[in-house]
Design an enzyme around this catalytic site. Structure first.
Site, PDB file in Angstrom:
ATOM      1  N   HIS A 195      51.630  45.521  30.328  1.00 55.86           N
ATOM      2  CA  HIS A 195      50.255  45.967  30.044  1.00 55.86           C
ATOM      3  C   HIS A 195      49.422  45.943  31.332  1.00 55.86           C
ATOM      4  O   HIS A 195      48.700  46.896  31.638  1.00 55.86           O
ATOM      5  CB  HIS A 195      49.668  45.045  28.966  1.00 55.86           C
ATOM      6  CG  HIS A 195      48.229  45.255  28.627  1.00 55.86           C
ATOM      7  ND1 HIS A 195      47.807  45.700  27.388  1.00 55.86           N
ATOM      8  CD2 HIS A 195      47.078  45.067  29.360  1.00 55.86           C
ATOM      9  CE1 HIS A 195      46.489  45.786  27.380  1.00 55.86           C
ATOM     10  NE2 HIS A 195      46.011  45.393  28.567  1.00 55.86           N
ATOM     11  N   GLU A 196      49.533  44.846  32.098  1.00 61.40           N
ATOM     12  CA  GLU A 196      48.737  44.716  33.334  1.00 61.40           C
ATOM     13  C   GLU A 196      49.223  45.705  34.400  1.00 61.40           C
ATOM     14  O   GLU A 196      48.407  46.268  35.156  1.00 61.40           O
ATOM     15  CB  GLU A 196      48.797  43.286  33.878  1.00 61.40           C
ATOM     16  CG  GLU A 196      48.319  42.193  32.925  1.00 61.40           C
ATOM     17  CD  GLU A 196      46.990  42.473  32.266  1.00 61.40           C
ATOM     18  OE1 GLU A 196      46.153  43.187  32.854  1.00 61.40           O
ATOM     19  OE2 GLU A 196      46.786  41.995  31.133  1.00 61.40           O
ATOM     20  N   GLN A 250      40.718  46.135  36.552  1.00 66.32           N
ATOM     21  CA  GLN A 250      39.698  45.836  35.535  1.00 66.32           C
ATOM     22  C   GLN A 250      38.435  45.226  36.134  1.00 66.32           C
ATOM     23  O   GLN A 250      37.389  45.229  35.492  1.00 66.32           O
ATOM     24  CB  GLN A 250      40.271  44.877  34.487  1.00 66.32           C
ATOM     25  CG  GLN A 250      41.369  45.506  33.637  1.00 66.32           C
ATOM     26  CD  GLN A 250      41.966  44.502  32.683  1.00 66.32           C
ATOM     27  OE1 GLN A 250      42.837  43.735  33.066  1.00 66.32           O
ATOM     28  NE2 GLN A 250      41.495  44.484  31.457  1.00 66.32           N
ATOM     29  N   CYS A 265      42.885  44.115  24.777  1.00 65.68           N
ATOM     30  CA  CYS A 265      42.527  44.351  26.182  1.00 65.68           C
ATOM     31  C   CYS A 265      41.076  43.941  26.391  1.00 65.68           C
ATOM     32  O   CYS A 265      40.209  44.325  25.592  1.00 65.68           O
ATOM     33  CB  CYS A 265      42.721  45.827  26.521  1.00 65.68           C
ATOM     34  SG  CYS A 265      42.376  46.214  28.253  1.00 65.68           S
ATOM     35  N   LEU A 266      40.841  43.185  27.458  1.00 64.75           N
ATOM     36  CA  LEU A 266      39.468  42.739  27.737  1.00 64.75           C
ATOM     37  C   LEU A 266      38.570  43.920  28.085  1.00 64.75           C
ATOM     38  O   LEU A 266      37.346  43.821  27.982  1.00 64.75           O
ATOM     39  CB  LEU A 266      39.487  41.708  28.874  1.00 64.75           C
ATOM     40  CG  LEU A 266      40.296  40.434  28.569  1.00 64.75           C
ATOM     41  CD1 LEU A 266      40.407  39.550  29.808  1.00 64.75           C
ATOM     42  CD2 LEU A 266      39.679  39.657  27.409  1.00 64.75           C
ATOM     43  N   GLY A 314      45.814  37.818  30.499  1.00 65.84           N
ATOM     44  CA  GLY A 314      46.186  38.599  31.685  1.00 65.84           C
ATOM     45  C   GLY A 314      44.970  39.319  32.219  1.00 65.84           C
ATOM     46  O   GLY A 314      43.953  39.453  31.523  1.00 65.84           O
ATOM     47  N   HIS A 345      47.635  48.960  33.929  1.00 69.94           N
ATOM     48  CA  HIS A 345      46.270  49.020  34.483  1.00 69.94           C
ATOM     49  C   HIS A 345      46.313  49.437  35.958  1.00 69.94           C
ATOM     50  O   HIS A 345      45.480  50.228  36.410  1.00 69.94           O
ATOM     51  CB  HIS A 345      45.574  47.660  34.389  1.00 69.94           C
ATOM     52  CG  HIS A 345      44.931  47.380  33.057  1.00 69.94           C
ATOM     53  ND1 HIS A 345      43.968  48.199  32.496  1.00 69.94           N
ATOM     54  CD2 HIS A 345      45.093  46.345  32.186  1.00 69.94           C
ATOM     55  CE1 HIS A 345      43.565  47.687  31.345  1.00 69.94           C
ATOM     56  NE2 HIS A 345      44.237  46.561  31.124  1.00 69.94           N
TER      57      HIS A 345
HETATM   58  O1  K1U Z   1      42.641  43.040  29.368  1.00 65.09           O
HETATM   59  C1  K1U Z   1      43.756  42.617  29.599  1.00 65.09           C
HETATM   60  O2  K1U Z   1      44.563  43.279  30.234  1.00 65.09           O
HETATM   61  C2  K1U Z   1      44.113  41.245  29.095  1.00 65.09           C
HETATM   62  C3  K1U Z   1      44.749  41.260  27.720  1.00 65.09           C
HETATM   63  C4  K1U Z   1      46.244  41.083  27.915  1.00 65.09           C
HETATM   64  C5  K1U Z   1      47.151  41.392  26.755  1.00 65.09           C
HETATM   65  C6  K1U Z   1      46.959  40.840  25.507  1.00 65.09           C
HETATM   66  C7  K1U Z   1      47.832  41.105  24.466  1.00 65.09           C
HETATM   67  C8  K1U Z   1      48.925  41.910  24.688  1.00 65.09           C
HETATM   68  C9  K1U Z   1      49.097  42.479  25.918  1.00 65.09           C
HETATM   69  C10 K1U Z   1      48.226  42.205  26.959  1.00 65.09           C
HETATM   70  C11 K1U Z   1      44.155  40.104  26.919  1.00 65.09           C
HETATM   71  O3  K1U Z   1      44.245  38.989  27.303  1.00 65.09           O
HETATM   72  S1  K1U Z   1      43.341  40.473  25.448  1.00 65.09           S
HETATM   73  C12 K1U Z   1      42.907  38.856  24.806  1.00 65.09           C
HETATM   74  C13 K1U Z   1      44.056  38.151  24.169  1.00 65.09           C
HETATM   75  O4  K1U Z   1      45.056  38.755  23.846  1.00 65.09           O
HETATM   76  C14 K1U Z   1      43.998  36.685  23.945  1.00 65.09           C
HETATM   77  C15 K1U Z   1      42.875  35.964  24.208  1.00 65.09           C
HETATM   78  C16 K1U Z   1      42.847  34.595  23.998  1.00 65.09           C
HETATM   79  C17 K1U Z   1      43.947  33.955  23.515  1.00 65.09           C
HETATM   80  C18 K1U Z   1      45.082  34.660  23.228  1.00 65.09           C
HETATM   81  C19 K1U Z   1      45.119  36.033  23.451  1.00 65.09           C
HETATM   82 ZN    ZN Z   2      44.096  45.390  29.456  1.00 66.43          ZN
END
Ligand code: K1U
Ligand code: ZN
Length: 167
Positions: free
Chosen positions: A133-134, A51, A91-92, A46, A137
């Site tokens: 979550h998004e 972000q 979260c990225l 996401g 943000h």
């Molecule tokens: O930064 C963000 O908002 C994105 C975040 C979204 C998220 C992940 C887990 C739970 C709630 C919201 C991410 O994508 S973090 C990276 C991640 O979870 C992932 C990356 C590659 C493959 C699978 C998962």
């Molecule tokens: Zn995030």
């Protein structure tokens, strides 16, 4: 297509509240395209416009393994929700940090798509977690802010250490 820079917590710009999109223009479509490329490249499931330092209500989500189930939500609004579940989130903008957050298990979200059409998405499980979550943000809230002050302090120390080591 450019990969956009993702703001890192505790950057104050992550606390800005996004404004509604009044019209889905080519500029918004380009933003969606660039956000999608950025999310897939990270990789993530996401990304919110906040972000990438654009403070408009736009999110992209794809929780599939094969990166082929993209959902674009412009001006998302939760119209109903049910159940609760505790899920590990990442979260990225907070790299290397994972923590459990309690969210609604199932949600109905009203949003506008890339063609300017309003639709309703029924989501549960990881998709529902990711959309919530998004949407946080877009309100200027980062998931670590649900944690205790002690855990937040430890996370800030860890992130400062990461930044020092990256120099
Ligand atoms: O930064 C963000 O908002 C994105 C975040 C979204 C998220 C992940 C887990 C739970 C709630 C919201 C991410 O994508 S973090 C990276 C991640 O979870 C992932 C990356 C590659 C493959 C699978 C998962
Ligand atoms: Zn995030």
């Amino acid at each position: 297509m450019p990969i956009l820079n993702i703001l890192r917590y505790p950057d104050e710009r992550l606390h800005k509240v996004a404004t509604q999109v009044s019209e889905v223009t080519d500029e918004i479509r380009t933003l969606v395209h660039n956000m999608t490329e950025t999310m897939y490249a990270a990789p993530g499931i996401g990304l919110a416009a906040t972000q990438v330092n654009v403070h408009q209500c736009v999110i992209v989500v794809d929780v599939s393994d094969s990166q082929n189930e993209l959902q674009v939500l412009i001006n998302p609004e939760i119209i109903s929700s049910s159940g609760v579940s505790d899920n590990e989130e990442g979260c990225l903008s907070v790299p290397g940090v994972f923590a459990k957050v309690c969210r609604a298990h199932s949600i109905s979200v009203k949003a506008v798509d890339i063609n300017g059409q309003t639709y309703v998405l029924e989501a549960s499980g990881l998709l529902a977690v990711c959309i919530q979550h998004e949407m946080d943000h877009l309100l200027g809230k980062v998931f670590v802010e649900y944690l205790s002050p002690l855990k937040q302090k430890r996370i800030l120390t860890k992130l400062k250490k990461q930044q020092r080591n990256a120099m």
